[in-house]
Write an enzyme that holds these catalytic residues in place. Sequence first.
Site, PDB file in Angstrom:
ATOM      1  N   GLY A  91      -6.323   9.468   0.653  1.00  4.25           N
ATOM      2  CA  GLY A  91      -7.343   9.067  -0.315  1.00  4.25           C
ATOM      3  C   GLY A  91      -8.623   8.597   0.358  1.00  4.25           C
ATOM      4  O   GLY A  91      -9.488   7.985  -0.275  1.00  4.25           O
ATOM      5  N   LYS A 100       7.489  11.458   0.862  1.00  2.00           N
ATOM      6  CA  LYS A 100       6.840  10.894   2.060  1.00  2.00           C
ATOM      7  C   LYS A 100       7.850  10.483   3.126  1.00  2.00           C
ATOM      8  O   LYS A 100       7.459  10.015   4.192  1.00  2.00           O
ATOM      9  CB  LYS A 100       5.990   9.681   1.678  1.00  2.00           C
ATOM     10  CG  LYS A 100       5.086   9.720   0.427  1.00  2.00           C
ATOM     11  CD  LYS A 100       4.394  10.957   0.139  1.00  2.00           C
ATOM     12  CE  LYS A 100       3.357  10.880  -0.985  1.00  2.00           C
ATOM     13  NZ  LYS A 100       2.378   9.833  -0.943  1.00  2.00           N
ATOM     14  N   GLU A 102      -7.910  -0.146   4.320  1.00  2.56           N
ATOM     15  CA  GLU A 102      -6.450  -0.335   4.230  1.00  2.56           C
ATOM     16  C   GLU A 102      -5.908  -0.918   5.517  1.00  2.56           C
ATOM     17  O   GLU A 102      -5.066  -1.817   5.507  1.00  2.56           O
ATOM     18  CB  GLU A 102      -5.765   1.004   3.930  1.00  2.56           C
ATOM     19  CG  GLU A 102      -6.003   1.498   2.514  1.00  2.56           C
ATOM     20  CD  GLU A 102      -5.450   2.883   2.284  1.00  2.56           C
ATOM     21  OE1 GLU A 102      -5.329   3.668   3.254  1.00  2.56           O
ATOM     22  OE2 GLU A 102      -5.119   3.193   1.120  1.00  2.56           O
ATOM     23  N   ASP A 126       0.833  -1.194   0.000  1.00  7.49           N
ATOM     24  CA  ASP A 126       0.000   0.000   0.000  1.00  7.49           C
ATOM     25  C   ASP A 126       0.871   1.250   0.000  1.00  7.49           C
ATOM     26  O   ASP A 126       2.074   1.180   0.245  1.00  7.49           O
ATOM     27  CB  ASP A 126      -0.887  -0.026   1.262  1.00  7.49           C
ATOM     28  CG  ASP A 126      -2.121   0.872   1.137  1.00  7.49           C
ATOM     29  OD1 ASP A 126      -3.005   0.775   2.001  1.00  7.49           O
ATOM     30  OD2 ASP A 126      -2.172   1.669   0.180  1.00  7.49           O
TER      31      ASP A 126
HETATM   32  O1  DER Z   1      -5.073   7.071   1.426  1.00  8.26           O
HETATM   33  C1  DER Z   1      -3.986   6.444   1.512  1.00  8.26           C
HETATM   34  O2  DER Z   1      -3.441   6.124   2.599  1.00  8.26           O
HETATM   35  C2  DER Z   1      -3.289   6.083   0.240  1.00  8.26           C
HETATM   36  O3  DER Z   1      -2.425   5.028   0.456  1.00  8.26           O
HETATM   37  C3  DER Z   1      -2.653   7.300  -0.385  1.00  8.26           C
HETATM   38  O4  DER Z   1      -2.721   8.435   0.440  1.00  8.26           O
HETATM   39  C4  DER Z   1      -1.231   7.110  -0.852  1.00  8.26           C
HETATM   40  O5  DER Z   1      -0.961   8.188  -1.670  1.00  8.26           O
HETATM   41  P1  DER Z   1      -0.205   8.119  -3.064  1.00  8.26           P
HETATM   42  O6  DER Z   1      -1.226   8.495  -4.095  1.00  8.26           O
HETATM   43  O7  DER Z   1       0.890   9.101  -2.907  1.00  8.26           O
HETATM   44  O8  DER Z   1       0.298   6.698  -3.274  1.00  8.26           O
END
Ligand code: DER
Length: 235
Positions: free
Chosen positions: A102, A126, A108, A86
């Site tokens: 998201g 990140k 998740e 993830d």
């Molecule tokens: O919502 C979340 O945790 C997703 O994994 C997301 O925030 C990850 O972001 P990305 O589009 O930079 O992979």
Amino acid sequence: SSIESAKQLAAWTAVDKHVFPNHQVIGIGSGSTVPYVVERILAQGPEVNKDRVFIPTGFQSKELIVEAKLRLGDADQYPRIDVTIDGADEVDKDLNSIKGGGACQLREKVLAEAADTWVIVADYRKNSQVLGTNWKQGIPIEVVPFAYAQVLRGLATLGSPAPKLRMAKMKAGPIVSDNGNFIIDAPFPEEQMKDPLTLLTRIKLLTGVVEVGLFCNMAKAVYFGNEDGTVTAKL
Ligand code: DER
């Protein structure tokens, strides 16, 4: 762009190191990095993929699996998952992460817990020492609509200076999650973000909170793609 190639690098590295031919049940996360995870799994070939089943962490994740013509499975059919990969919004030095950018953090976290191995893939933006250093939007918190105003008050009491209901852009009113709930984004002072587990337990106990976008002591490994084409692994 260097960010997209960084995402792809992280995703390919994680699949190469953690998705083995004997893995049959695979969890697929949400966001813009995980499509590169699916891409790399497909590259392992139809032979190894024909018997696998893929569990999504939300609508977008499900569409990704369906579009890749991989076999879709439900979390209730497969309570134990071999490996889940993830994304994340930010990761600290101890592999704790902020997730929920998201608005998918509830499912998740279910699939992160169900997995024998949970791996995060992300681009260099990140990679932090302390949560909140780069991700300024606050901790995403899924709440039942009935309780959102009360949770806002509770978060302020816990120390959040500006907890906010996440409003939609192309819809009047708030974002609604895949589970029919609202999302609150709550920033906290750096001191509190240095101990995400304590913060997680305090927020989770607020009545009406469904799930908190802090994932503590869960990741086995995190892979960051860098601008210079290298990969940083936190294990
Ligand atoms: O919502 C979340 O945790 C997703 O994994 C997301 O925030 C990850 O972001 P990305 O589009 O930079 O992979």
